[in-house]
Design an enzyme around this catalytic site. Structure first.
Site, PDB file in Angstrom:
ATOM      1  N   LEU A 249       1.416  -0.832   9.684  1.00 31.36           N
ATOM      2  CA  LEU A 249       2.439   0.109   9.777  1.00 31.36           C
ATOM      3  C   LEU A 249       1.844   1.322   8.740  1.00 31.36           C
ATOM      4  CD1 LEU A 249       5.112   1.445  10.540  1.00 31.36           C
ATOM      5  CD2 LEU A 249       6.117  -0.068   8.671  1.00 31.36           C
ATOM      6  N   HIS A 250       1.939   2.612   9.299  1.00 30.22           N
ATOM      7  CA  HIS A 250       1.489   3.759   8.542  1.00 30.22           C
ATOM      8  C   HIS A 250       2.070   5.018   9.252  1.00 30.22           C
ATOM      9  CE1 HIS A 250      -1.671   3.572  11.570  1.00 30.22           C
ATOM     10  NE2 HIS A 250      -1.845   4.707  11.413  1.00 30.22           N
ATOM     11  N   TYR A 251       2.169   5.963   8.260  1.00 31.20           N
ATOM     12  CA  TYR A 251       2.649   7.340   8.932  1.00 31.20           C
ATOM     13  C   TYR A 251       1.584   8.120   8.325  1.00 31.20           C
ATOM     14  CZ  TYR A 251       7.280   5.305   9.443  1.00 31.20           C
ATOM     15  OH  TYR A 251       8.458   4.577   9.930  1.00 31.20           O
TER      16      TYR A 251
END
Length: 449
Positions: A249-251
């Protein structure tokens, strides 16, 4: 027989540790520790990192995430972006942690109505490894045998990003990880940057979350845009199947000194929240833009807007619909783009001329910032090319209406009245901020118009 769609992809290298040999026994490494000063459970719990705590809506505290602080001083509004994030990003540039100098990349605004932005980034396609990337499954389990951000070195981290407990923003140059029982959220550099200040936000790093949106992490992303306090700094998200290349999970976020074309696009109101649960969120759809998408605005609080968009994204994930998200205007406007480019590519339905340019249309490209790898493509870039590329991304009108119905049901929205559906063009135009660009912005990072 179940048909699996795959395409040969060359994923972007986002960390200097991404190409390390992954054949080691990672579980034993965590148990015994390692010598790389990494972000894994072997090293991070006994480490110290800079800590930024952001202010939150006092009426809607973030559960199980607040960091206790012992300071009564609140930081000035410009500190987060202009002093901390961009200052630390430039420090990593001086230390030679990036694979190329993105500030030397040529960038231009393509002549035409929309003002699409083209960048020539010949270094971004180098030093990459081939992989099989599955494009027909948005939700996939976390795989510890593949690259993940726990393998990143701590030198690539700028700071931790956590909510405070006193509705004020604070910064601590060094803070123990072990003193906080929660898995830390960190801001790290992207070593293959698309633009100035390109960073990654990795929520709850040690929980090893796969690439899927949840309400808490999405609220963190919206807070990141708000803390920046500058509409030229945007936050983005790519789902699996929509050109996310790492299933951890990453933005993403970066600073671009001109408005994105999608921010200037006209829109028409199509929905709103009504009834007892009315939170003031209004939904519009892009009008006369090559990629169909929804625009979420309003909300009585930042959490109201965040929750509606997160619920919409979770719905798309569960229905296996790839999508991209752009958080714009300091978290006040959020764009949602369901897309089908990778699926069409796997089926051989994308024009070869489009494929030859090697552009993977993720959130930044869909928003109108197109990164080109070849000089010829950059010199020949036209509005017609940008339109054709983004039109390949878009769902058909029929499919988009189906997806819109899914979103409305999941987010508790009601369709707007017919008389309210007038096209909003004047008010949707992006208003350039009156104050000057970031003081850290290099002269050679400007955009030629």
């Amino acid at each position: 027989m179940t048909r699996v769609l795959t395409i040969k992809r060359v994923p972007t290298v986002v960390s200097n540790y991404q190409e390390d040999n992954n054949n080691d026994d990672n579980n034993s490494e965590r148990a015994l520790g390692c010598t790389r000063n990494c972000l894994g459970k072997c090293c991070l719990p006994v480490s110290k990192l800079p800590l930024y705590t952001f202010k939150i809506d006092s009426e809607h505290p973030i559960e199980d995430g607040n960091v206790n602080v012992n300071s009564s001083e609140e930081l000035p509004q410009v500190f987060f972006l202009h002093n901390l994030l961009l200052g630390q990003w430039e420090d990593r540039m001086r230390r030679g942690l990036f694979r190329y100098d993105v500030t030397n990349c040529e960038t231009k605004v393509i002549p035409g109505k929309y003002g699409f932005i083209a960048q020539l980034n010949e270094g971004r396609h180098l030093k990459k490894r081939l992989t099989e990337f599955r494009v027909d499954q948005v939700l996939q389990p976390f795989d510890d045998n593949k690259f993940n951000f726990a393998k990143v070195g701590q030198e690539e981290v700028l700071f931790r990003f956590e909510p405070s407990n006193d509705n004020k923003s604070h910064f601590f140059p060094s803070a123990d990880i072990a003193s906080d029982l929660n898995s830390p959220t960190v801001i790290a550099i992207n070593v293959s940057p698309i633009e100035y200040g390109h960073v990654l936000m990795i929520p709850q790093l040690l929980d090893y979350l796969p690439q899927r949106i949840d309400h808490k992490s999405f609220l963190f992303a919206v807070h990141m845009a708000r803390e920046a306090a500058d509409p030229l700094f945007r936050v983005g998200y790519n789902s699996l199947g929509a050109f996310a290349t790492i299933n951890h999970l990453h933005y993403q976020a970066y600073y671009l000194a001109v408005p994105l074309p999608v921010e200037k696009a006209p829109n028409r109101r199509v929905g709103e929240e009504t009834g007892l649960c009315d939170k003031g969120v209004v939904v519009s759809e892009l009008w006369n833009y090559p990629t169909r998408g929804l625009v979420f605005e309003g909300g009585n609080t930042i959490k109201d807007l965040s929750d509606v968009v997160a619920s919409s994204c979770i719905c798309l994930q569960n229905k296996n619909i790839p999508f991209n998200v752009l958080i714009s205007d300091c978290g006040k406007r959020i764009f949602l783009f369901p897309q089908c480019f990778a699926e069409k590519q796997a089926l051989g339905e994308v024009s070869q001329k489009i494929l030859d340019t090697q552009v993977n249309p993720a959130v930044w490209e869909i928003s109108g910032h197109i990164v080109l790898k070849r000089r010829k493509d950059f010199d020949d870039a036209s509005e017609a090319y940008a339109w054709r590329l983004l039109a390949e991304v878009s769902l058909s009108e029929v499919r988009f209406q189906e997806v819109k119905d899914y979103v409305f049901e999941a987010a508790g929205l009601q369709k707007a009245n017919v008389e309210e559906n007038s096209i909003n063009e004047k008010e949707s135009l992006y208003k350039t901020p009156a104050r000057p660009a970031a003081p850290n912005l290099p002269r050679d990072c400007s955009v030629h118009q």
